[in-house]
Design an enzyme around this catalytic site. Structure first.
Site, PDB file in Angstrom:
ATOM      1  N   MET A   1       0.961  -1.229  -0.085  1.00 12.91           N
ATOM      2  CA  MET A   1       0.026   0.077   0.039  1.00 12.91           C
ATOM      3  C   MET A   1       0.948   1.269  -0.202  1.00 12.91           C
ATOM      4  O   MET A   1       1.714   1.552   0.994  1.00 12.91           O
ATOM      5  CB  MET A   1      -0.801  -0.073   1.241  1.00 12.91           C
ATOM      6  CG  MET A   1      -1.758   1.054   1.362  1.00 12.91           C
ATOM      7  SD  MET A   1      -2.716   0.627   2.895  1.00 12.91           S
ATOM      8  CE  MET A   1      -1.782   1.000   4.329  1.00 12.91           C
TER       9      MET A   1
ATOM     10  N   TYR B   1       0.908   3.656  13.043  1.00 16.47           N
ATOM     11  CA  TYR B   1       0.672   3.366  10.979  1.00 16.47           C
ATOM     12  C   TYR B   1      -0.798   3.164  11.052  1.00 16.47           C
ATOM     13  O   TYR B   1      -1.489   3.041  12.047  1.00 16.47           O
ATOM     14  CB  TYR B   1       1.786   2.505  10.702  1.00 16.47           C
ATOM     15  CG  TYR B   1       1.900   1.062  11.057  1.00 16.47           C
ATOM     16  CD1 TYR B   1       0.921   0.459  11.973  1.00 16.47           C
ATOM     17  CD2 TYR B   1       2.661   0.154  10.494  1.00 16.47           C
ATOM     18  CE1 TYR B   1       1.096  -0.841  12.286  1.00 16.47           C
ATOM     19  CE2 TYR B   1       2.957  -1.187  10.794  1.00 16.47           C
ATOM     20  CZ  TYR B   1       1.805  -1.710  11.742  1.00 16.47           C
ATOM     21  OH  TYR B   1       2.259  -2.888  11.976  1.00 16.47           O
ATOM     22  N   GLU B   2      -1.129   3.246   9.820  1.00 16.58           N
ATOM     23  CA  GLU B   2      -2.437   3.097   9.226  1.00 16.58           C
ATOM     24  C   GLU B   2      -3.193   4.156   9.942  1.00 16.58           C
ATOM     25  O   GLU B   2      -4.323   3.973  10.066  1.00 16.58           O
ATOM     26  CB  GLU B   2      -3.039   1.816   9.778  1.00 16.58           C
ATOM     27  CG  GLU B   2      -3.591   1.007   8.732  1.00 16.58           C
ATOM     28  CD  GLU B   2      -3.650   1.653   7.351  1.00 16.58           C
ATOM     29  OE1 GLU B   2      -2.483   1.176   6.687  1.00 16.58           O
ATOM     30  OE2 GLU B   2      -4.418   2.041   6.996  1.00 16.58           O
ATOM     31  N   GLY B   3      -2.867   5.383   9.835  1.00 16.92           N
ATOM     32  CA  GLY B   3      -3.396   6.667  10.410  1.00 16.92           C
ATOM     33  C   GLY B   3      -3.237   6.523  11.886  1.00 16.92           C
ATOM     34  O   GLY B   3      -3.573   5.620  12.638  1.00 16.92           O
TER      35      GLY B   3
END
Ligand SMILES: Cc1cc2nc3c(=O)[nH]c(=O)nc-3n(C[C@H](O)[C@H](O)[C@H](O)COP(=O)(O)OP(=O)(O)OC[C@H]3O[C@@H](n4cnc5c(N)ncnc54)[C@H](O)[C@@H]3O)c2cc1C
Length: 579
Positions: free
Chosen positions: A163, A440-442
């Site tokens: 991603m 991570y991942e926001g």
């Protein structure tokens, strides 16, 4: 270090007794082949793979880490073999689309397998969950040609997925990305730009890596509405699926980081690399949200999985560790000192972990089951309701699970005293490995902002009120012995809804940011409290389950008092001119 025990009994309790998921699967044609027995067998085998393939290389993977040399990344010793074993047994495509080689298992089940992967080796798990997320995005938004070319080898684990969002100057704010896409011919584009922090961006586990890349077309509007999504393989792929020339994407370096050292975190340079547009131009961020939402729940499960592994270590250690006398003479052994399990403060730490882990596992399964309804239900009302529930609770799961994951690994480390701080027992690694899940991942702060902004205030609390109404209905049917806790929960729901309604038309532009984290944490407690009551009042609940529910309400639920008090304050003290 204690061997990992896959928590199969608790998982079965959730699947069968608390949520009756086999009944739900039976009424959806896409899932009707998944019987309760098959689900049990998958969990059993999945637990073995995690214990026997993932766990043994967790420590050595941390010590050796990934290495970068001359643009090539090597994973630690044993990772290639482990990946091959895992992939050849078909685990990568467990939740994948059957038309392209996936096995179509329901999300309510695969969340549990993901939890076990993270528990035993978060670094190795990441290669697999990112591949699954990339496949889901391609399956949802890609053309038939892209699906046919890329999905089968990814489900087989011959290729992995990534991603690619983050750039040096654009992390949270993806509207600022600079990666460009120039049209070539035939739906092909030349992708140019630098992406940083890309998990699994380069490695030696597979012959190809499929990057899902956010980039801007020449005519792109400014900001997030001008972002498109491209598939950019590391090695180009012929029409027949055969591997061709290397694409113009190189790995400039990998990060040296605090934890998950066997997961490569790559800087990727795209120099006119050939990519293929997914879906329509300028709609890429929306498509990427399919992957981001998948990964958000998944990263939440990292928190729960690592918390469970740490709890198991702490419990085993505390059982054997003999230190000081029990305060209660009745608990004293004949020796000069007793197991530290007799000390209330050690029990406080262990039970806190247990309550967070089992509550988180229950919410993970609930959310997985709602994802299945949103995708496969033939009843459009049920589908829409489940989609709203998923949207509302995904940021809560990501942030609350990972914050509790951090709390639990630190508590487990504390149970071991000085032995938790040194490397030998593995808790030191668990603390380092789980920390990234809050970032991570926001970041968790951004999850909280997403919750209060897009998921609550933007639709004037519609999804929140629907969820509260469902919980109230459940609580009204509780056995008398749990009704007292149910009443407490109903009172909190009422105040929560009043506070949210009061914020709807607030004039203070900083109010949402001020209250975001309080709301996220309160929602976490509300969900756990509701699910602890559902578990404890289930007909087959064990005495241990009921006692853990009681502990949760006496020791952890009171945090809601603090949150509700904070939910009454405005932004003044945060925004005071003192920083
Ligand atoms: C090990 C690792 C693996 C990663 N894997 C990937 C990957 O596979 N793919 C990928 O694309 N990226 C990946 N990332 C990037 C990761 O998702 C970002 O680091 C993260 O989203 C935060 O972005 P940032 O680091 O630029 O922080 P910033 O965006 O600079 O944020 C800094 C701080 O400000 C806060 N903040 C920013 N804006 C706001 C706001 N509006 N309101 C409130 N607070 C705000 C944030 O919460 C944070 O605390 C990875 C990162 C790491 C470290």
């Amino acid at each position: 270090m204690a061997d990992y025990q896959a928590p199969i009994e608790d998982m079965r309790f959730l699947l069968h007794d608390v949520f009756a998921l086999p009944d739900q699967w039976a009424r959806m044609p896409a899932l009707e082949d998944m019987s309760g027995d098959l689900a049990d067998a998958i969990l059993e085998e999945g637990g073995k793979v995690c214990a026997q393939v993932f766990a043994p290389i967790n420590r050595s993977g941390d010590e050796e880490g990934c290495q970068w040399q001359d643009g090539q990344v090597t994973t630690p010793t044993g990772f290639r073999e482990a990946w091959r074993t895992f992939a050849e047994a078909g685990w990568v495509g467990l939740g994948g689309v059957p038309d392209f080689g996936g096995q179509g298992a329901p999300k309510g089940l695969t969340v549990l397998f993901e939890e076990m992967q993270y528990a035993t080796n978060s670094s190795l798990a990441l290669y697999s969950v990112l591949t699954a997320g990339a496949c889901l995005t391609l399956a949802s938004h890609g053309s038939e040609a892209l699906k046919t070319r890329f999905l089968p080898p990814m489900y087989e684990g011959r290729w992995t997925g990534t991603m690619c969002l983050t750039e040096p100057h654009a992390g949270t704010d993806l509207g600022m990305i600079r990666t460009r896409a120039e049209p070539l011919d035939d739906n092909r584009y030349a992708i140019t730009g630098t992406k940083i922090f890309i998990t699994g961006g380069d490695h030696d586990l597979t012959e190809n890596i499929v990057h899902l890349v956010l980039a801007k077309l020449p005519d792109a509007p400014a900001g997030p509405k001008g972002i498109s999504l491209f598939v950019v393989p590391k090695v180009q792929v012929g029409d027949d699926g055969s591997l061709a020339d290397a694409n113009a994407v190189s790995c400039g370096s990998i990060e040296h980081k605090m934890g998950i050292k066997a997961s490569s975190t790559a800087v990727l340079n795209f120099d006119g690399a050939v990519g293929y547009l997914v879906g329509e131009p300028h709609k890429g961020l929306g498509y990427m949200f399919t992957m981001m939402n998948y990964e958000r729940l998944s990263i939440g499960l990292q928190g729960t999985g690592q918390a469970d592994w740490s709890y198991q270590q702490a419990l085993a250690y505390a059982t054997d560790r003999v230190q000081s006398r029990a305060a209660d003479p009745a608990l004293r052994s004949g020796n000069t000192a007793d197991s530290i399990l007799v000390h209330p403060d050690v029990r406080r730490m262990l039970l806190t972990q247990k309550a967070w882990v089992e509550g988180g596992r229950a919410l993970g399964v609930y959310l997985g089951s709602q994802l299945d309804l949103a995708k496969y239900s033939s009843d459009s009302n049920e589908q829409a309701k489940a989609a709203g529930r998923v949207a509302l609770l995904t940021p809560v799961a990501k942030a609350f699970f990972t914050d509790r994951g951090m709390d639990c690994t630190v508590l487990a480390q504390q149970v071991l005293g000085g032995h938790g701080y040194v490397r030998e027992w593995g808790l030191e690694q668990a603390v380092r490995d789980v920390r990234i899940a809050q970032i991570y991942e926001g970041t968790n702060g951004i999850q909280a902002m997403d919750l209060i902004g897009r998921k609550v205030l933007q639709n004037r609390g519609e999804w929140l009120h629907a969820f509260c109404a469902d919980m109230r209905k459940d609580l009204s049917a509780l056995d008398a012995c749990w009704a007292g806790h149910g009443d407490q929960l109903v009172q909190v729901l009422q105040t929560l809804e009043e506070r949210v309604d009061a914020w709807l038309d607030a004039k203070d532009p900083n109010l949402a940011g001020t209250q975001a984290y309080n709301l996220m944490e309160l929602m976490g407690h509300v969900c756990y409290g509701w699910l602890w009551l559902r578990m404890a009042s289930s007909k087959s609940a064990s005495a241990e389950k009921k006692a853990t529910a009681e502990f949760y309400f006496q020791w952890l639920w009171p945090q809601t008092d603090t949150l509700l008090r904070r939910m009454r304050v405005g932004s003044e003290s945060l925004m005071a001119d003192i920083l």
